[in-house]
Design an enzyme around this catalytic site. Structure first.
Site, short mmCIF file in Angstrom:
data_model
loop_
_atom_site.label_atom_id
_atom_site.label_comp_id
_atom_site.label_asym_id
_atom_site.label_seq_id
_atom_site.Cartn_x
_atom_site.Cartn_y
_atom_site.Cartn_z
N GLU A 260 0.85 -1.09 -0.21
CA GLU A 260 0.02 -0.03 0.04
C GLU A 260 0.94 1.29 -0.21
O GLU A 260 0.70 2.18 0.90
CB GLU A 260 -0.94 -0.18 1.16
CG GLU A 260 -1.80 -1.22 1.32
CD GLU A 260 -2.99 -1.08 2.28
OE1 GLU A 260 -2.75 -0.23 3.35
OE2 GLU A 260 -3.81 -2.06 2.48
N GLU A 365 -5.84 -11.07 -0.29
CA GLU A 365 -6.82 -10.52 0.39
C GLU A 365 -8.29 -10.72 0.06
O GLU A 365 -9.13 -9.80 0.24
CB GLU A 365 -6.19 -9.17 1.12
CG GLU A 365 -4.92 -9.01 1.40
CD GLU A 365 -4.41 -7.82 2.13
OE1 GLU A 365 -5.41 -7.02 2.49
OE2 GLU A 365 -3.22 -7.55 1.99
C1 XIL Z 1 -5.39 -6.16 8.90
C2 XIL Z 1 -5.92 -7.19 9.78
O1 XIL Z 1 -6.72 -8.11 9.13
C3 XIL Z 1 -6.14 -6.88 11.09
O2 XIL Z 1 -6.23 -8.00 11.96
C4 XIL Z 1 -5.08 -5.95 11.65
O3 XIL Z 1 -5.32 -5.21 12.74
C5 XIL Z 1 -4.77 -4.83 10.61
O4 XIL Z 1 -4.46 -5.47 9.27
N1 XIL Z 1 -4.83 -4.61 3.95
C6 XIL Z 1 -3.60 -5.36 4.49
C7 XIL Z 1 -3.87 -6.25 5.48
O5 XIL Z 1 -2.79 -5.27 3.73
O6 XIL Z 1 -2.60 -6.39 6.13
C8 XIL Z 1 -4.80 -5.67 6.46
O7 XIL Z 1 -4.91 -6.81 7.57
C9 XIL Z 1 -6.08 -5.52 5.84
C10 XIL Z 1 -5.96 -4.52 4.77
#
Ligand code: XIL
Length: 452
Positions: A260, A365
């Protein structure tokens, strides 16, 4: 029938004694409040003893008189509902749409569900074939099937662990392989949780996708407030990446090196993170170089969100990726999407862009929101089916890319109630493949269907 068992018994008794001339409807005496409409709804189950028999259960509720009528999709007349489960036979192969009409106060509302029947009978959850009991990883033969976990859940035993082992062959740590956890203070690393995750994967013959070395949202406070010179900052980042990647050499298949990095403002410039401030605009390239030097064989990814929905962000991402040349192996497109978007065309554009660059594609994701507009308080059949269709679409797009570009498809969670989205958006949400009781949802079967 009626969800509230007490009401059901009470009103069934009333019904029997009322000697009704509206036979077939579920009666509830009108209360003080008369609803304007009654929402039709029903569930179905396949008989455990005869796979050609379906039990239909009218779950419509209301506090006024209403009539319920079925169309079983078999071509016959509509049939009035009767109290209790309705038994219907489906002997011939094909697809049947069942409709429940609920008529109240001159208004008709309908609920429909489609079932499929193959030579073995009615397909459970609409998924036909021997694959009905097949696992995701057995069905996806050309790419890794990933999900996330936490060190505290991995070895706890129980259904989480079982599902990890039976359905998936790749693990990503939900948050314990990020910098704030692995490098919590200037003086010490803490790899205990990451070691547990990597150890579990090794013991169970699973890949680990390392996520994520650098992410602005998981930067330790001491790094955010770094007090040394820029050169010292860069040396610290080099040490962190080298130490981490070296530790898991041969055990971690791939790393998201930077996550990101792009800002969402116009033109999607680099986010003004502490890494950019201290190491300059080419900090991403430097981080990839540190990782590459530590492990020449590990696959290195750039990962970001809205890669399908935003063509401008996608263009900015490809510019960043092109600038990395041979240092990068693949692109992770975070698939935090919704049942109603982005479109298949938009998702395909992301896939095409990655494939045309001869890079690996990670559909990372993946979770599919069923309630992005917060119009639901529980997951309806219709929305669940729409979600299933979207899972199928995403998986089918991924499955159609050339073999050499395939890498993994990772769902961001196992059970609905554990999804990060619930806290993130503050809405009820059911975005994953399993419900809170670890039951396979239609979404799970959509994933399998996408592989066909
Ligand atoms: C999120 C996790 O699911 C949570 O448990 C944590 O608190 C924050 O991060 N994009 C990403 C992930 O790249 O690492 C994120 O995961 C969600 C959004």
């Amino acid at each position: 029938m009626i969800k509230n068992k007490f009401l059901f018994i009470l009103f069934s008794v009333l019904f029997i004694f009322s000697c009704s001339d509206d036979e077939g409807a579920d009666y509830i005496p009108p209360g003080n409040e008369t609803p304007e409409t009654i929402q039709a709804s029903f569930t179905y189950t396949v008989s455990e003893t005869d796979p050609h028999v379906l039990y239909l259960d009218n779950t419509t509720e209301g506090n006024g008189d209403f009539n319920s009528i079925w169309n079983y999709g078999l071509g016959g007349d509509n049939i009035s509902d009767v109290p209790g489960l309705i038994e219907v036979r489906y002997d011939n192969e094909g697809e049947y749409t069942i409709t429940l009409y609920v008529i109240f106060d001159g208004l008709t509302t309908t609920a429909t569900q489609t079932i499929r029947v193959d030579e073995n009978g009615i397909c459970p959850n609409g998924f036909c074939g021997s694959g009905g009991s097949e696992s995701l990883k057995a069905a996806a033969t050309t790419f890794a099937v990933g999900t996330i976990s936490r060190s505290s859940w991995l070895n706890a035993g129980g259904q989480h662990t079982e599902i990890l082992k039976s359905e998936f062959n790749s693990i990503t740590s939900e948050y314990e392989m990020k910098m704030n956890i692995m490098y919590p203070t200037q003086d010490s690393y803490d790899f205990s949780a990451a070691d547990a995750i990597v150890g579990f994967a090794q013991a169970n013959d699973m890949h680990v996708h390392g996520h994520a070395l650098i992410w602005h949202n998981a930067t330790p406070t001491w790094v955010e407030n770094f007090t040394g010179t820029d050169a010292e900052f860069e040396a610290m980042v080099k040490d962190y990446i080298t130490t981490t990647v070296t530790r898991y050499k041969g055990k971690v298949r791939s790393w998201d090196v930077v996550n990101e990095a792009l800002d969402d403002s116009s033109g999607h410039p680099l986010r003004n993170s502490v890494f950019k401030q201290k190491m300059g605009d080419d900090y991403i390239k430097k981080c990839f170089q540190f990782a590459r030097d530590a492990d020449p064989d590990v696959l290195l990814f750039y990962n970001d969100y809205n890669m399908a929905s935003s063509s401008t962000k996608r263009a900015a991402m490809f510019k960043l990726v092109d600038n990395l040349g041979d240092l990068i192996d693949g692109v992770g497109g975070q698939m935090h999407i919704s049942y109603n978007g982005p479109s298949a065309t938009q998702i395909q554009s992301l896939a095409d862009g990655v494939v045309s660059r001869n890079l690996k594609l990670h559909f990372a994701e993946l979770d599919i929101r069923a309630n992005p507009d917060n119009d639901l308080t529980s997951l309806t059949n219709d929305r669940s089916e729409a979600q299933r269709a979207k899972y199928k679409e995403v998986v089918a797009i991924y499955n159609s890319i050339p073999l050499e570009n395939k890498f993994a498809l990772t769902v961001w969670g196992v059970r609905d109630n554990e999804s990060w989205l619930i806290d993130f958006w503050g809405n009820p949400e059911w975005p994953l493949l399993f419900d809170s009781g670890y039951n396979k949802k239609p979404a799970y079967y959509g994933y399998l269907e996408g592989l066909q």
